[in-house]
Design a protein around this motif. Structure first.
Motif, short mmCIF file in Angstrom:
data_model
loop_
_atom_site.label_atom_id
_atom_site.label_comp_id
_atom_site.label_asym_id
_atom_site.label_seq_id
_atom_site.Cartn_x
_atom_site.Cartn_y
_atom_site.Cartn_z
N SER A 1 -5.23 -10.79 2.45
CA SER A 1 -4.13 -10.58 3.38
C SER A 1 -3.11 -9.65 2.74
CB SER A 1 -3.50 -11.92 3.72
OG SER A 1 -2.28 -11.72 4.40
N LYS A 2 -2.49 -8.79 3.54
CA LYS A 2 -1.45 -7.91 3.04
C LYS A 2 -0.08 -8.56 3.14
CE LYS A 2 -0.36 -5.51 7.36
NZ LYS A 2 0.95 -6.07 7.54
N ASP A 3 0.01 -9.70 3.80
CA ASP A 3 1.29 -10.37 3.99
C ASP A 3 1.68 -11.18 2.76
OD1 ASP A 3 1.61 -9.35 6.56
OD2 ASP A 3 0.42 -10.96 7.44
N VAL A 4 2.96 -11.54 2.73
CA VAL A 4 3.50 -12.33 1.62
C VAL A 4 2.80 -13.69 1.57
CG1 VAL A 4 5.56 -13.54 0.81
CG2 VAL A 4 5.73 -11.19 1.64
N VAL A 5 2.26 -14.00 0.40
CA VAL A 5 1.62 -15.30 0.18
C VAL A 5 1.92 -15.74 -1.24
CG1 VAL A 5 -0.26 -15.05 1.84
CG2 VAL A 5 -0.56 -14.22 -0.48
N SER A 6 1.86 -17.04 -1.48
CA SER A 6 2.13 -17.53 -2.83
C SER A 6 0.93 -17.35 -3.74
CB SER A 6 2.56 -19.00 -2.79
OG SER A 6 1.54 -19.77 -2.21
N ALA A 7 -0.28 -17.41 -3.19
CA ALA A 7 -1.47 -17.18 -4.02
C ALA A 7 -2.61 -16.76 -3.11
CB ALA A 7 -1.84 -18.42 -4.80
N THR A 8 -3.36 -15.79 -3.56
CA THR A 8 -4.55 -15.36 -2.84
C THR A 8 -5.61 -15.03 -3.87
OG1 THR A 8 -5.36 -13.87 -1.11
CG2 THR A 8 -3.84 -12.92 -2.71
N ASN A 9 -6.85 -15.22 -3.50
CA ASN A 9 -7.94 -14.98 -4.43
C ASN A 9 -8.24 -13.49 -4.49
OD1 ASN A 9 -9.90 -15.74 -6.22
ND2 ASN A 9 -11.44 -16.11 -4.64
N VAL A 10 -8.24 -12.92 -5.71
CA VAL A 10 -8.57 -11.52 -5.92
C VAL A 10 -9.90 -11.44 -6.63
CG1 VAL A 10 -7.85 -9.36 -7.01
CG2 VAL A 10 -6.13 -10.90 -6.05
N ALA A 11 -10.87 -10.77 -6.03
CA ALA A 11 -12.20 -10.63 -6.62
C ALA A 11 -12.32 -9.25 -7.27
CB ALA A 11 -13.27 -10.80 -5.55
N PHE A 12 -12.87 -9.21 -8.48
CA PHE A 12 -13.09 -7.96 -9.20
C PHE A 12 -14.58 -7.65 -9.14
CE2 PHE A 12 -9.41 -10.02 -11.12
CZ PHE A 12 -8.47 -9.00 -11.09
N SER A 13 -14.93 -6.44 -8.71
CA SER A 13 -16.34 -6.06 -8.69
C SER A 13 -16.45 -4.55 -8.76
CB SER A 13 -17.02 -6.59 -7.43
OG SER A 13 -16.47 -5.97 -6.29
N GLY A 14 -17.61 -4.08 -9.16
CA GLY A 14 -17.88 -2.66 -9.18
C GLY A 14 -17.13 -1.91 -10.27
N LEU A 15 -16.69 -2.60 -11.32
CA LEU A 15 -15.97 -1.94 -12.40
C LEU A 15 -16.94 -1.33 -13.39
CD1 LEU A 15 -13.30 -4.69 -13.09
CD2 LEU A 15 -13.05 -2.66 -11.66
N SER A 16 -16.60 -0.18 -13.90
CA SER A 16 -17.42 0.46 -14.94
C SER A 16 -16.52 1.29 -15.83
CB SER A 16 -18.52 1.32 -14.31
OG SER A 16 -17.93 2.37 -13.57
N LEU A 17 -17.04 1.60 -17.01
CA LEU A 17 -16.31 2.44 -17.97
C LEU A 17 -16.82 3.86 -17.87
CD1 LEU A 17 -16.30 0.16 -21.14
CD2 LEU A 17 -14.40 0.62 -19.61
N LEU A 18 -15.92 4.81 -17.92
CA LEU A 18 -16.29 6.23 -17.89
C LEU A 18 -15.56 6.94 -19.02
CD1 LEU A 18 -15.94 6.91 -14.05
CD2 LEU A 18 -18.05 6.53 -15.31
N GLY A 19 -16.04 8.07 -19.38
CA GLY A 19 -15.36 8.88 -20.38
C GLY A 19 -16.17 9.02 -21.66
N ASN A 20 -15.71 9.88 -22.55
CA ASN A 20 -16.42 10.19 -23.80
C ASN A 20 -16.59 8.98 -24.71
OD1 ASN A 20 -16.60 12.83 -23.01
ND2 ASN A 20 -14.77 13.48 -24.13
N GLN A 21 -15.68 8.07 -24.69
CA GLN A 21 -15.73 6.93 -25.61
C GLN A 21 -16.25 5.66 -24.94
OE1 GLN A 21 -15.06 7.56 -28.83
NE2 GLN A 21 -14.60 9.66 -28.18
N ALA A 22 -16.73 5.73 -23.70
CA ALA A 22 -17.17 4.54 -22.96
C ALA A 22 -18.27 3.79 -23.69
CB ALA A 22 -17.64 4.93 -21.56
N SER A 23 -19.13 4.48 -24.40
CA SER A 23 -20.24 3.82 -25.08
C SER A 23 -19.77 2.96 -26.25
CB SER A 23 -21.25 4.87 -25.58
OG SER A 23 -20.62 5.73 -26.53
N ASN A 24 -18.54 3.08 -26.64
CA ASN A 24 -17.99 2.28 -27.73
C ASN A 24 -17.51 0.90 -27.27
OD1 ASN A 24 -18.36 4.29 -29.70
ND2 ASN A 24 -16.43 5.27 -29.11
#
Length: 170
Positions: free
Chosen positions: A1-24
């Motif tokens: 929801s975009k409205d004011v709430v005291s707590a909402t569940n946030v799901a993280f997905s599709g994250l990846s590392l990019l860049g020259n040092q990502a393999s580290n």
């Protein structure tokens, strides 16, 4: 929801590392988390206003920070009670927004200026040789224009010049 709430569940997905040092690095995706959406503070400042005694109040306008999307204010500003000459605070009144906003209100003043009235004494007739009129006297023999709110003046104190050439000498 975009409205004011005291707590909402946030799901993280599709994250990846990019860049020259990502393999580290090894990316560990955190588990779902709670987030709080708080109201956006909106500054609202009443515009200064004026009127003349006896006139209707002007529209109480204001300036404000921008709102998001099609959100709109509801209600209107009002002011301290009183109709006499002087200054009155313009208050927030019923002006509100949805709970997604917190109004930070800055009042201003309505200045009521004095109304102008004209007192026109009726013509005073004297015959040559008459004794002079008193230089100051009360009279109800006049016309008053510019009075407001059905007000009346019953009597005024008139001051007349005296001496030679004044029209009020013997």
């Amino acid at each position: 929801s975009k409205d004011v709430v005291s707590a909402t569940n946030v799901a993280f997905s599709g994250l990846s590392l990019l860049g020259n040092q990502a393999s580290n690095y090894i990316l560990t995706i955190q588990s779902n988390s709670l987030a709080t959406i708080v109201p956006l503070e909106i500054n609202v400042k009443a515009d200064p206003q004026t009127k003349v005694y006896g006139e209707v109040d002007p529209y109480f306008s204001y300036v404000n920070d921008p709102l998001i999307g099609t959100d709109k204010f509801m209600g209107s500003l009002d002011r301290e009670v009183g109709e006499n000459f002087g200054e009155y605070t313009i208050k927030q009144g019923t002006l509100i927004l949805t709970p997604n906003y917190k109004i930070i209100y800055t009042p201003n003043k309505l200045k009521i200026f004095q109304a102008e009235i004209v007192i026109q004494p009726n013509i005073v007739y004297r015959t040559y040789g008459d004794n002079p009129l008193p230089t100051e006297f009360s009279s109800s023999d006049f016309t008053a224009t510019g009075l407001k709110n059905n007000e009346t003046i019953n009597s005024v104190t008139l001051s007349l010049p005296s001496g030679i050439g004044s029209g009020n000498s013997k």
